[in-house]
Write a protein that holds these residues in place. Structure first.
Motif, PDB file in Angstrom:
ATOM      1  N   PHE A 203      -5.817  10.725  -9.365  1.00 13.09           N
ATOM      2  CA  PHE A 203      -5.498  12.101  -8.987  1.00 13.09           C
ATOM      3  C   PHE A 203      -6.017  12.519  -7.616  1.00 13.09           C
ATOM      4  O   PHE A 203      -5.580  13.534  -7.085  1.00 13.09           O
ATOM      5  CB  PHE A 203      -5.987  13.076 -10.055  1.00 13.09           C
ATOM      6  CG  PHE A 203      -5.150  13.038 -11.301  1.00 13.09           C
ATOM      7  CD1 PHE A 203      -3.807  13.359 -11.259  1.00 13.09           C
ATOM      8  CD2 PHE A 203      -5.702  12.660 -12.509  1.00 13.09           C
ATOM      9  CE1 PHE A 203      -3.021  13.319 -12.393  1.00 13.09           C
ATOM     10  CE2 PHE A 203      -4.931  12.622 -13.656  1.00 13.09           C
ATOM     11  CZ  PHE A 203      -3.587  12.948 -13.601  1.00 13.09           C
ATOM     12  N   THR A 204      -6.943  11.777  -7.045  1.00 13.35           N
ATOM     13  CA  THR A 204      -7.453  12.149  -5.723  1.00 13.35           C
ATOM     14  C   THR A 204      -7.050  11.148  -4.646  1.00 13.35           C
ATOM     15  O   THR A 204      -7.525  11.245  -3.519  1.00 13.35           O
ATOM     16  CB  THR A 204      -8.992  12.264  -5.736  1.00 13.35           C
ATOM     17  OG1 THR A 204      -9.555  10.988  -6.057  1.00 13.35           O
ATOM     18  CG2 THR A 204      -9.445  13.315  -6.735  1.00 13.35           C
ATOM     19  N   PHE A 205      -6.163  10.228  -4.973  1.00 11.92           N
ATOM     20  CA  PHE A 205      -5.752   9.199  -4.019  1.00 11.92           C
ATOM     21  C   PHE A 205      -5.063   9.841  -2.817  1.00 11.92           C
ATOM     22  O   PHE A 205      -4.129  10.619  -2.960  1.00 11.92           O
ATOM     23  CB  PHE A 205      -4.805   8.201  -4.683  1.00 11.92           C
ATOM     24  CG  PHE A 205      -4.359   7.096  -3.781  1.00 11.92           C
ATOM     25  CD1 PHE A 205      -5.208   6.051  -3.496  1.00 11.92           C
ATOM     26  CD2 PHE A 205      -3.108   7.116  -3.209  1.00 11.92           C
ATOM     27  CE1 PHE A 205      -4.812   5.025  -2.656  1.00 11.92           C
ATOM     28  CE2 PHE A 205      -2.695   6.096  -2.370  1.00 11.92           C
ATOM     29  CZ  PHE A 205      -3.552   5.053  -2.091  1.00 11.92           C
ATOM     30  N   ASP A 206      -5.552   9.512  -1.630  1.00  9.90           N
ATOM     31  CA  ASP A 206      -4.963  10.002  -0.390  1.00  9.90           C
ATOM     32  C   ASP A 206      -4.716   8.806   0.517  1.00  9.90           C
ATOM     33  O   ASP A 206      -5.661   8.237   1.066  1.00  9.90           O
ATOM     34  CB  ASP A 206      -5.914  10.995   0.290  1.00  9.90           C
ATOM     35  CG  ASP A 206      -5.355  11.550   1.587  1.00  9.90           C
ATOM     36  OD1 ASP A 206      -4.166  11.301   1.889  1.00  9.90           O
ATOM     37  OD2 ASP A 206      -6.105  12.225   2.303  1.00  9.90           O
ATOM     38  N   PRO A 207      -3.460   8.415   0.684  1.00 13.07           N
ATOM     39  CA  PRO A 207      -3.173   7.228   1.498  1.00 13.07           C
ATOM     40  C   PRO A 207      -3.509   7.426   2.974  1.00 13.07           C
ATOM     41  O   PRO A 207      -3.613   6.458   3.717  1.00 13.07           O
ATOM     42  CB  PRO A 207      -1.678   6.999   1.302  1.00 13.07           C
ATOM     43  CG  PRO A 207      -1.140   8.310   0.878  1.00 13.07           C
ATOM     44  CD  PRO A 207      -2.242   9.003   0.139  1.00 13.07           C
ATOM     45  N   CYS A 208      -3.712   8.667   3.399  1.00 15.84           N
ATOM     46  CA  CYS A 208      -4.000   8.923   4.810  1.00 15.84           C
ATOM     47  C   CYS A 208      -5.488   9.070   5.100  1.00 15.84           C
ATOM     48  O   CYS A 208      -5.869   9.295   6.250  1.00 15.84           O
ATOM     49  CB  CYS A 208      -3.251  10.174   5.263  1.00 15.84           C
ATOM     50  SG  CYS A 208      -1.463   9.970   5.162  1.00 15.84           S
ATOM     51  N   ASN A 209      -6.312   8.977   4.079  1.00 12.69           N
ATOM     52  CA  ASN A 209      -7.747   9.101   4.281  1.00 12.69           C
ATOM     53  C   ASN A 209      -8.266   7.896   5.065  1.00 12.69           C
ATOM     54  O   ASN A 209      -8.092   6.760   4.652  1.00 12.69           O
ATOM     55  CB  ASN A 209      -8.456   9.200   2.925  1.00 12.69           C
ATOM     56  CG  ASN A 209      -9.903   9.578   3.055  1.00 12.69           C
ATOM     57  OD1 ASN A 209     -10.329  10.070   4.097  1.00 12.69           O
ATOM     58  ND2 ASN A 209     -10.654   9.347   2.004  1.00 12.69           N
ATOM     59  N   GLY A 210      -8.888   8.140   6.190  1.00 14.19           N
ATOM     60  CA  GLY A 210      -9.459   7.066   6.998  1.00 14.19           C
ATOM     61  C   GLY A 210      -8.480   6.392   7.933  1.00 14.19           C
ATOM     62  O   GLY A 210      -8.788   5.342   8.494  1.00 14.19           O
TER      63      GLY A 210
ATOM     64  N   PHE B 295       0.824  -1.208   0.000  1.00 15.08           N
ATOM     65  CA  PHE B 295       0.000   0.000   0.000  1.00 15.08           C
ATOM     66  C   PHE B 295       0.860   1.262   0.000  1.00 15.08           C
ATOM     67  O   PHE B 295       0.586   2.219  -0.711  1.00 15.08           O
ATOM     68  CB  PHE B 295      -0.938  -0.019   1.206  1.00 15.08           C
ATOM     69  CG  PHE B 295      -1.887   1.142   1.245  1.00 15.08           C
ATOM     70  CD1 PHE B 295      -3.004   1.165   0.439  1.00 15.08           C
ATOM     71  CD2 PHE B 295      -1.649   2.222   2.084  1.00 15.08           C
ATOM     72  CE1 PHE B 295      -3.891   2.233   0.472  1.00 15.08           C
ATOM     73  CE2 PHE B 295      -2.517   3.292   2.128  1.00 15.08           C
ATOM     74  CZ  PHE B 295      -3.643   3.292   1.324  1.00 15.08           C
ATOM     75  N   GLY B 296       1.916   1.243   0.789  1.00 14.42           N
ATOM     76  CA  GLY B 296       2.807   2.399   0.876  1.00 14.42           C
ATOM     77  C   GLY B 296       3.517   2.683  -0.447  1.00 14.42           C
ATOM     78  O   GLY B 296       3.709   3.839  -0.827  1.00 14.42           O
ATOM     79  N   PHE B 297       3.920   1.628  -1.141  1.00 10.54           N
ATOM     80  CA  PHE B 297       4.582   1.783  -2.433  1.00 10.54           C
ATOM     81  C   PHE B 297       3.646   2.445  -3.435  1.00 10.54           C
ATOM     82  O   PHE B 297       4.018   3.389  -4.126  1.00 10.54           O
ATOM     83  CB  PHE B 297       5.041   0.411  -2.943  1.00 10.54           C
ATOM     84  CG  PHE B 297       5.709   0.438  -4.290  1.00 10.54           C
ATOM     85  CD1 PHE B 297       7.046   0.758  -4.395  1.00 10.54           C
ATOM     86  CD2 PHE B 297       4.998   0.149  -5.440  1.00 10.54           C
ATOM     87  CE1 PHE B 297       7.678   0.779  -5.634  1.00 10.54           C
ATOM     88  CE2 PHE B 297       5.607   0.175  -6.680  1.00 10.54           C
ATOM     89  CZ  PHE B 297       6.957   0.495  -6.775  1.00 10.54           C
ATOM     90  N   VAL B 298       2.411   1.952  -3.490  1.00 11.60           N
ATOM     91  CA  VAL B 298       1.427   2.529  -4.404  1.00 11.60           C
ATOM     92  C   VAL B 298       1.108   3.963  -3.995  1.00 11.60           C
ATOM     93  O   VAL B 298       1.018   4.854  -4.846  1.00 11.60           O
ATOM     94  CB  VAL B 298       0.148   1.662  -4.453  1.00 11.60           C
ATOM     95  CG1 VAL B 298      -0.928   2.326  -5.288  1.00 11.60           C
ATOM     96  CG2 VAL B 298       0.463   0.272  -4.987  1.00 11.60           C
TER      97      VAL B 298
END
Length: 153
Positions: free
Chosen positions: A129-136, A61-64
């Protein structure tokens, strides 16, 4: 079914009948050009993801999330998405035109193909373009420290 003879490819009889653009020619040309560009994009994607750094074991997940945080990789993936979906839809359109004999059914199927592709392009582009790995991410979650570091909180 009657046997029809085909006009020679460069004769006036094979030109578009309505005097407009020859969409089949442009579709054929698009397939060749997008195919070459897709080969470069896909092999570049595979090389970076599977061979550079720690290889396949580094993909998580972190890589993506890290890739989607970089505009270069966002545009690379969006180009793959758009070209691949339109390339595939054009191929499906060609197959549908070749094998579906009923004119109404053919129009419905081709329309469904383009609607599905349009929807997937819009959704896929929004995700990239709206991907936020910290959402949630919650304070007790495994990603809390990394997200706090990224956002400065």
């Amino acid at each position: 079914m009657t046997a029809e003879t085909l006009a020679a490819p460069r004769s006036k009889a094979s030109a578009p009948r309505n005097g407009g653009a020859n969409l089949e020619k442009w579709g054929w040309l698009y397939m060749r050009i997008s195919g070459v560009v897709l080969v470069v994009l896909i092999f570049g994607h595979l090389f970076v993801n599977l061979m550079v750094g720690d290889g396949i074991s580094a993909i998580d997940f972190g890589f993506v999330g890290g890739k989607f945080a970089t505009p270069f990789w966002q545009w690379w993936d969006v180009a793959m998405l758009w070209l691949g979906l339109i390339h595939g839809a054009n191929g499906m359109r060609t197959i549908t035109n070749d094998y579906v004999l009923n004119k109404t059914a053919r129009k419905v199927l081709v329309s469904a193909i383009w609607i599905a592709v349009g929807l997937l392009i819009v959704l896929g582009t929004l995700v990239v373009f709206t991907f936020d790995p910290c959402n949630g991410v919650f304070e007790d979650g495994a990603l809390w420290e990394a997200c706090a570091e990224l956002t400065g909180k």
